[in-house]
Scaffold this motif. Sequence first.
Motif, mmCIF file in Angstrom:
data_model
loop_
_atom_site.group_PDB
_atom_site.id
_atom_site.type_symbol
_atom_site.label_atom_id
_atom_site.label_comp_id
_atom_site.label_asym_id
_atom_site.label_seq_id
_atom_site.Cartn_x
_atom_site.Cartn_y
_atom_site.Cartn_z
ATOM 1 N N ALA A 199 0.683 -1.746 0.110
ATOM 2 C CA ALA A 199 -0.325 0.198 0.559
ATOM 3 C C ALA A 199 0.763 1.698 0.236
ATOM 4 O O ALA A 199 0.277 2.728 -0.711
ATOM 5 C CB ALA A 199 -1.039 -0.365 0.749
ATOM 6 N N ARG A 200 1.767 1.357 0.735
ATOM 7 C CA ARG A 200 3.217 2.155 0.904
ATOM 8 C C ARG A 200 3.561 2.170 -0.818
ATOM 9 O O ARG A 200 3.871 3.724 -1.059
ATOM 10 C CB ARG A 200 3.734 2.474 1.664
ATOM 11 N N ALA A 201 3.805 1.493 -1.186
ATOM 12 C CA ALA A 201 4.642 1.700 -2.581
ATOM 13 C C ALA A 201 4.010 1.881 -3.473
ATOM 14 O O ALA A 201 4.647 2.740 -4.217
ATOM 15 C CB ALA A 201 5.295 -0.041 -2.831
ATOM 16 N N ILE A 202 2.847 1.236 -3.732
ATOM 17 C CA ILE A 202 2.514 1.668 -4.681
ATOM 18 C C ILE A 202 1.296 3.457 -5.563
ATOM 19 O O ILE A 202 0.993 3.807 -3.902
ATOM 20 C CB ILE A 202 1.565 0.247 -5.169
ATOM 21 N N PRO A 203 1.546 4.053 -5.444
ATOM 22 C CA PRO A 203 1.389 5.674 -4.935
ATOM 23 C C PRO A 203 -0.341 5.456 -5.668
ATOM 24 O O PRO A 203 -0.862 4.965 -6.065
ATOM 25 C CB PRO A 203 1.491 6.261 -6.050
ATOM 26 N N ARG A 204 -0.839 6.108 -4.692
ATOM 27 C CA ARG A 204 -2.727 6.408 -4.857
ATOM 28 C C ARG A 204 -2.572 7.845 -6.290
ATOM 29 O O ARG A 204 -2.067 8.361 -6.240
ATOM 30 C CB ARG A 204 -3.101 7.099 -3.569
ATOM 31 N N GLU A 205 -3.857 7.519 -6.805
ATOM 32 C CA GLU A 205 -4.838 8.374 -8.087
ATOM 33 C C GLU A 205 -3.922 9.739 -7.527
ATOM 34 O O GLU A 205 -4.672 10.030 -5.824
ATOM 35 C CB GLU A 205 -6.372 8.111 -7.897
ATOM 36 N N GLY A 206 -3.892 10.419 -8.048
ATOM 37 C CA GLY A 206 -3.598 11.767 -7.611
ATOM 38 C C GLY A 206 -2.244 12.022 -7.119
ATOM 39 O O GLY A 206 -1.192 13.287 -7.079
ATOM 40 N N GLU A 207 -1.410 10.985 -6.669
ATOM 41 C CA GLU A 207 -0.053 11.027 -6.032
ATOM 42 C C GLU A 207 0.921 10.548 -7.358
ATOM 43 O O GLU A 207 0.685 10.024 -7.590
ATOM 44 C CB GLU A 207 0.164 10.235 -4.857
ATOM 45 N N GLY A 208 2.335 11.363 -6.793
ATOM 46 C CA GLY A 208 3.358 10.982 -8.200
ATOM 47 C C GLY A 208 3.769 9.840 -7.380
ATOM 48 O O GLY A 208 3.915 9.288 -6.077
ATOM 49 N N LEU A 209 5.112 9.339 -7.803
ATOM 50 C CA LEU A 209 5.726 7.933 -7.679
ATOM 51 C C LEU A 209 6.388 9.090 -6.410
ATOM 52 O O LEU A 209 7.322 9.996 -6.999
ATOM 53 C CB LEU A 209 6.658 7.511 -8.876
#
Length: 135
Positions: free
Chosen positions: A124-134
Motif C-alpha cells: 500500500a505504501r509502495a504503490i502511489p494513490r491516484e493523484g500522487e506521484g511516485l
Amino acid sequence: MSSANQPLSDPAEATPATAHGLRLSLLPVERFDEYAVVARLGSGGMAEVILGLSQGPQGFRKLVAIKRLHAHCEEDPELVRMFLHEASLAALLQHGNIVQTHKVGCANGRHFIAMEYLEGQTLARAIPREGEGLH
C-alpha cells in the motif's frame, strides 16, 4: 511496534534480535508455538500477521512473519481448508522474490504459517494513490 521495543543507542549493536534499529524484548508478552510474539504487523479478513522471534542455542535468533488464522475463522471448516490450501501452495513456490514458508501448524487452536520475514514497506505504501506521484 510493541511498546516493549526500545530504540538502539548505537546502530552498530544491531543483530537479528535488534532488527529495524529496535531492541526486541527477550521477555515476551505472548508466546505462540515456538515463537516469542514481538509485534503485530497487520490484520485482514481471515488472518493476522505477527512478527515472531525464534530462539535457539548459542544465541541463535531469527525473526519470522507468522500468518495466524483469526479465532472466529477456526470455527468454519471451509475457511480452515482454504487457509491450509494457501499454505500448501506457498510451500511449493521457490523463487528469490517470494518469501519462503518455514512451517505450517496449529497451536493453541489456531492454524498458522511461519514465513521468512523481509524488512521493507507495505505494498500500500509502495504503490502511489491516484493523484500522487511516485516517491
